[in-house]
Design an enzyme around this catalytic site. Sequence first.
Site, PDB file in Angstrom:
ATOM      1  N   GLU A  56     -17.717  -7.107 -20.134  1.00 13.72           N
ATOM      2  CA  GLU A  56     -17.195  -8.085 -19.187  1.00 13.72           C
ATOM      3  C   GLU A  56     -17.804  -7.944 -17.793  1.00 13.72           C
ATOM      4  O   GLU A  56     -17.742  -8.879 -16.993  1.00 13.72           O
ATOM      5  CB  GLU A  56     -15.670  -7.962 -19.104  1.00 13.72           C
ATOM      6  CG  GLU A  56     -14.992  -9.105 -18.402  1.00 13.72           C
ATOM      7  CD  GLU A  56     -13.472  -9.009 -18.439  1.00 13.72           C
ATOM      8  OE1 GLU A  56     -12.826  -9.693 -17.643  1.00 13.72           O
ATOM      9  OE2 GLU A  56     -12.946  -8.239 -19.269  1.00 13.72           O
ATOM     10  N   SER A  57     -18.393  -6.807 -17.489  1.00 14.05           N
ATOM     11  CA  SER A  57     -19.040  -6.614 -16.191  1.00 14.05           C
ATOM     12  C   SER A  57     -20.369  -7.340 -16.091  1.00 14.05           C
ATOM     13  O   SER A  57     -21.003  -7.346 -15.029  1.00 14.05           O
ATOM     14  CB  SER A  57     -19.252  -5.120 -15.941  1.00 14.05           C
ATOM     15  OG  SER A  57     -19.940  -4.527 -17.032  1.00 14.05           O
TER      16      SER A  57
END
Length: 258
Positions: A56-57
């Site tokens: 998700e980063s």
Amino acid sequence: MTLTAPEAVTSSELLSVVASRELASRRTVFAGIGLPTLAVELARLTVAPQIEVVYESGVCGAHPSHLPETIADAVLISGAEAVLSMPALFGYVLQGGHIDVGFLGAAQIDPWGNLNTSVIGEWERPDVRLPGSGGAIEVMANSREVFVVMRRHTPRSFTETLDFCTTPGPDRALAEGIRPLGVGVTRVITELGILAREGIGEELRLIAVHPGVTVEQVREATGWELKVAGSVETVEPPTAAELRLLREDVDPHRVYLR
């Protein structure tokens, strides 16, 4: 004959091994930190050597030298195929339909694969307040399918009616006039067994139990009238080889194994 491990197997090890096997034919996985990370890394060493993990980063095609402790851990950057901005990750990768499997966790799940990660109890005065959605709504809507790993299999966590719907599956979304790309939750892996559904219009059903667990035990631990497959399989226990890889290669420092 498959050699089973003589050692005691923890819940984290059991869930990680079983989840890793489900990734055998998958190519791209949107994984969270924790058990999904363990499962993906074990799959890379066993059934899915070409698997690509997305975090998700914004990290795509991560090749960490050791397990990351957060989605922003610098170890994810070194050797990664790409690092994208949030608009690019969610707009092009997820919404573009490039994720085979999204891995999610939840505090509650209902028969249709809707998830609650917000509150347990009433919204105004909850018994427990949880982290919320993060990117789970996008993952649910746009991954081709979603795997959920649940540490606890109880009537409170497997409930007919969620205390709060944080992440609606496609059935609920369609009722609101929204058409997701994916089919939603297809696998739920728990300490008791595996629940599955093919996609939109189907409830979760029990397809497999762990050794020593009965169908009746799973039904009693589920807060709705659980459907059961015509033939319920027994999950093969983690092998000595799988446990060795998990303990010595994937997580030797016990970042997530416990």
